[in-house]
Design an enzyme around this catalytic site. Structure first.
Site, mmCIF file in Angstrom:
data_model
loop_
_atom_site.group_PDB
_atom_site.id
_atom_site.type_symbol
_atom_site.label_atom_id
_atom_site.label_comp_id
_atom_site.label_asym_id
_atom_site.label_seq_id
_atom_site.Cartn_x
_atom_site.Cartn_y
_atom_site.Cartn_z
ATOM 1 N N GLN A 1 0.714 -1.111 0.046
ATOM 2 C CA GLN A 1 0.046 0.064 0.025
ATOM 3 C C GLN A 1 0.902 1.377 -0.034
ATOM 4 O O GLN A 1 0.644 2.217 -0.843
ATOM 5 C CB GLN A 1 -0.776 0.037 1.067
ATOM 6 C CG GLN A 1 -1.963 0.910 1.264
ATOM 7 C CD GLN A 1 -2.601 1.404 2.839
ATOM 8 O OE1 GLN A 1 -2.135 0.870 3.485
ATOM 9 N NE2 GLN A 1 -3.774 2.094 2.578
ATOM 10 N N TYR B 1 2.145 -7.604 16.242
ATOM 11 C CA TYR B 1 2.675 -6.718 15.356
ATOM 12 C C TYR B 1 3.390 -5.359 16.004
ATOM 13 O O TYR B 1 4.302 -4.820 15.849
ATOM 14 C CB TYR B 1 1.467 -6.229 14.400
ATOM 15 C CG TYR B 1 1.625 -4.997 13.427
ATOM 16 C CD1 TYR B 1 2.820 -5.015 12.414
ATOM 17 C CD2 TYR B 1 0.979 -3.719 13.901
ATOM 18 C CE1 TYR B 1 2.633 -3.934 11.587
ATOM 19 C CE2 TYR B 1 1.291 -2.749 12.869
ATOM 20 C CZ TYR B 1 2.064 -2.896 11.657
ATOM 21 O OH TYR B 1 2.055 -1.871 10.973
ATOM 22 N N LYS C 1 6.914 -3.856 16.365
ATOM 23 C CA LYS C 1 7.252 -2.287 16.176
ATOM 24 C C LYS C 1 8.043 -1.749 17.133
ATOM 25 O O LYS C 1 8.966 -0.933 16.883
ATOM 26 C CB LYS C 1 6.045 -1.703 15.723
ATOM 27 C CG LYS C 1 5.355 -1.980 14.526
ATOM 28 C CD LYS C 1 6.123 -1.731 13.108
ATOM 29 C CE LYS C 1 5.641 -1.939 11.570
ATOM 30 N NZ LYS C 1 6.530 -2.048 11.018
ATOM 31 N N ILE D 1 -3.112 4.147 7.502
ATOM 32 C CA ILE D 1 -3.151 4.986 5.941
ATOM 33 C C ILE D 1 -4.479 4.688 5.010
ATOM 34 O O ILE D 1 -4.561 3.519 4.944
ATOM 35 C CB ILE D 1 -1.830 4.719 5.360
ATOM 36 C CG1 ILE D 1 -0.688 4.897 6.261
ATOM 37 C CG2 ILE D 1 -1.681 5.373 4.006
ATOM 38 C CD1 ILE D 1 -0.379 6.278 6.833
HETATM 39 P P1 NAD Z 1 1.788 -4.048 2.752
HETATM 40 O O1 NAD Z 1 1.254 -5.221 3.598
HETATM 41 O O2 NAD Z 1 0.624 -3.521 1.738
HETATM 42 O O3 NAD Z 1 3.033 -4.353 2.171
HETATM 43 C C1 NAD Z 1 4.170 -4.830 2.553
HETATM 44 C C2 NAD Z 1 4.706 -5.308 1.321
HETATM 45 O O4 NAD Z 1 5.942 -6.314 1.859
HETATM 46 C C3 NAD Z 1 3.987 -6.493 0.262
HETATM 47 O O5 NAD Z 1 3.965 -5.890 -1.141
HETATM 48 C C4 NAD Z 1 4.583 -7.687 0.477
HETATM 49 O O6 NAD Z 1 4.577 -8.430 -0.678
HETATM 50 C C5 NAD Z 1 6.208 -7.212 0.746
HETATM 51 N N1 NAD Z 1 6.779 -8.462 1.578
HETATM 52 C C6 NAD Z 1 6.061 -9.259 2.447
HETATM 53 N N2 NAD Z 1 7.118 -9.953 2.716
HETATM 54 C C7 NAD Z 1 8.276 -9.719 2.199
HETATM 55 C C8 NAD Z 1 9.581 -10.403 2.232
HETATM 56 N N3 NAD Z 1 9.987 -11.499 2.907
HETATM 57 N N4 NAD Z 1 10.710 -9.826 1.346
HETATM 58 C C9 NAD Z 1 10.018 -8.652 0.481
HETATM 59 N N5 NAD Z 1 8.990 -8.339 0.669
HETATM 60 C C10 NAD Z 1 7.884 -8.737 1.354
HETATM 61 O O7 NAD Z 1 2.172 -2.914 3.799
HETATM 62 P P2 NAD Z 1 2.092 -1.257 3.896
HETATM 63 O O8 NAD Z 1 0.837 -0.956 4.286
HETATM 64 O O9 NAD Z 1 2.584 -0.807 2.400
HETATM 65 O O10 NAD Z 1 3.083 -0.902 4.941
HETATM 66 C C11 NAD Z 1 4.438 -0.800 4.723
HETATM 67 C C12 NAD Z 1 5.189 -0.611 6.025
HETATM 68 O O11 NAD Z 1 4.481 0.621 6.744
HETATM 69 C C13 NAD Z 1 4.886 -1.715 7.014
HETATM 70 O O12 NAD Z 1 6.293 -1.882 7.894
HETATM 71 C C14 NAD Z 1 3.924 -1.404 7.959
HETATM 72 O O13 NAD Z 1 4.075 -2.054 9.188
HETATM 73 C C15 NAD Z 1 4.057 0.019 8.049
HETATM 74 N N6 NAD Z 1 2.875 0.874 8.426
HETATM 75 C C16 NAD Z 1 1.496 0.616 7.497
HETATM 76 C C17 NAD Z 1 0.636 1.522 7.815
HETATM 77 C C18 NAD Z 1 -0.624 1.492 6.899
HETATM 78 O O14 NAD Z 1 -1.598 1.959 7.337
HETATM 79 N N7 NAD Z 1 -0.549 0.961 5.780
HETATM 80 C C19 NAD Z 1 0.634 1.940 9.318
HETATM 81 C C20 NAD Z 1 1.650 1.775 10.076
HETATM 82 C C21 NAD Z 1 2.689 1.360 9.626
HETATM 83 C C1 AKB Z 2 -2.728 -1.944 10.698
HETATM 84 O O1 AKB Z 2 -3.878 -1.499 11.037
HETATM 85 O O2 AKB Z 2 -1.928 -3.018 11.059
HETATM 86 C C2 AKB Z 2 -1.757 -0.749 10.069
HETATM 87 C C3 AKB Z 2 -1.120 0.044 11.306
HETATM 88 C C4 AKB Z 2 -1.990 1.107 11.747
HETATM 89 O O3 AKB Z 2 -0.022 -0.232 11.513
HETATM 90 N N1 AKB Z 2 -2.705 0.110 9.211
#
Ligand code: NAD
Ligand code: AKB
Length: 315
Positions: free
Chosen positions: A13, A142, A146, A172
């Site tokens: 994402q 999770y 973190k 997000i």
């Molecule tokens: P996502 O799940 O959409 O994307 C994660 C990506 O990592 C995927 O494309 C997946 O294929 C890839 N992946 C999984 N295992 C893997 C591996 N072994 N090697 C390489 N790639 C691998 O996650 P996101 O929402 O894009 O989040 C990205 C980061 O931001 C994460 O660390 C997440 O914890 C953090 N985060 C996201 C949000 C949110 O709301 N999206 C909020 C807080 C924190």
């Molecule tokens: C989740 O819901 O796991 C994420 C985050 C807030 O880290 N969107």
């Protein structure tokens, strides 16, 4: 200095949209995207490799080949999926970070970005305006990963002078790529369903107020943090970051301003509800505002308008 950037976990994402902005800024040939699988769409001038963040030897070869100046380590398992596969989540979220931090030190990478989350807080953290420093007792796998990751990032800064920077992202919201297994995902699904069927059954209950942010703000914040002068960065664990807070009921009200006959119902998922109940409702992000000038642009209604306009074009 000419930047050369590697993004790990770039098909998700956040990575999908971050890569677009970084390519526009630094040139497509200078942004190397990687993930476990090929991306759905790829332009000819984009550089992409299938790369497992857990495979340190092939990751080392990638660092050797490209000598990156910046690395964004985004690969992770998010909160709801992590509760189903706790051991896998721990291994991915922690080992992936260790590999990146070690290789960044070995290859003298100038800056590393690793995202934390509001999930690093827990049931005894302040619920309202949760401060940068205070009780942090995450009780999801999770969130624990973190919190531990934040400690590791700060440790590598102190011990190895590695310039690692981090944000505790809220949930997000975006339309280009669907989210992957999080607790805040309802707040994306609700927009797609509003346009598809004019109704949505929320997996979080009506009282679930959570911190959220629209993707353009999240991408801008990430790049602003990475571009901030080193001397401005006072936090090496992870910065609190905020934009808005809402409940399912409030986002439904916002949607109804555009789609008056939209209907919200509830089909609460106990696991996701328990996770949501353990997180703060709102965040005090004054360190980010003071240190590197953070200021969100989107509120709930402006985000809703933009989401619905863009999703309507996709359907
Ligand atoms: P996502 O799940 O959409 O994307 C994660 C990506 O990592 C995927 O494309 C997946 O294929 C890839 N992946 C999984 N295992 C893997 C591996 N072994 N090697 C390489 N790639 C691998 O996650 P996101 O929402 O894009 O989040 C990205 C980061 O931001 C994460 O660390 C997440 O914890 C953090 N985060 C996201 C949000 C949110 O709301 N999206 C909020 C807080 C924190
Ligand atoms: C989740 O819901 O796991 C994420 C985050 C807030 O880290 N969107």
């Amino acid at each position: 200095m000419k930047e050369r950037i590697i993004i790990l976990g770039a098909n998700g994402q956040i990575g999908t949209e971050l890569a677009i902005t970084l390519r526009n800024k630094y040139g497509a040939e200078n942004v190397i995207t990687t993930d476990l699988n090929e991306p759905k769409n790829k332009n000819q001038n984009e550089v992409f490799y299938v790369q497992d963040i857990l495979d340190k030897s092939s990751l080392r070869a990638l660092f050797e080949q490209y000598k990156p100046t910046q690395v964004y380590a985004l690969a992770a398992m998010l909160s709801a999926t992590a509760e189903k596969y706790p051991k896998k989540a721990w291994d991915l979220n922690m080992e992936g970070l260790f590999n990146v931090l070690d290789l960044a030190v070995e290859f003298g990478v100038s800056r590393v970005f690793w995202p934390s989350s509001i999930a690093a807080f827990g049931p005894n953290s302040s619920k309202v305006n949760c401060p940068q420093y205070g009780v942090m007792d995450p009780n999801t796998i999770y969130g624990i990963s973190k919190q531990a990751g934040e400690r590791y990032c700060e440790y590598y800064y102190n011990k190895h002078n590695l310039d690692v920077r981090s944000i505790r992202y809220p949930g997000i919201i975006s339309w280009k790529t669907v989210p992957g297994g999080g607790t805040t995902d309802y707040a994306v699904e609700i927009y797609f369903e509003a346009l598809k069927s004019k109704s949505y059954a929320s997996f979080l209950d009506e009282n679930s107020a959570l911190p959220m942010m629209y993707m353009p703000d999240a991408v801008r914040a990430t790049i602003e943090l990475m571009e901030a002068p080193k001397e401005n960065i006072s936090i090496r664990s992870s910065y609190n970051l905020a934009a808005m807070t809402f409940t399912p009921e409030e986002v439904a009200e916002s949607i109804k301003k555009q789609i008056p006959d939209f209907e919200l119902s509830y089909a609460v998922d106990d696991v996701k509800q328990r996770i949501a109940d353990s997180w703060p409702q709102s965040i005090d992000d004054s360190f980010a505002r003071n240190d590197w000038g953070w200021k969100p642009e989107f509120d709930l209604d402006s985000m809703t308008k933009d989401m619905l306009e863009n999703i309507a074009k996709l359907l």
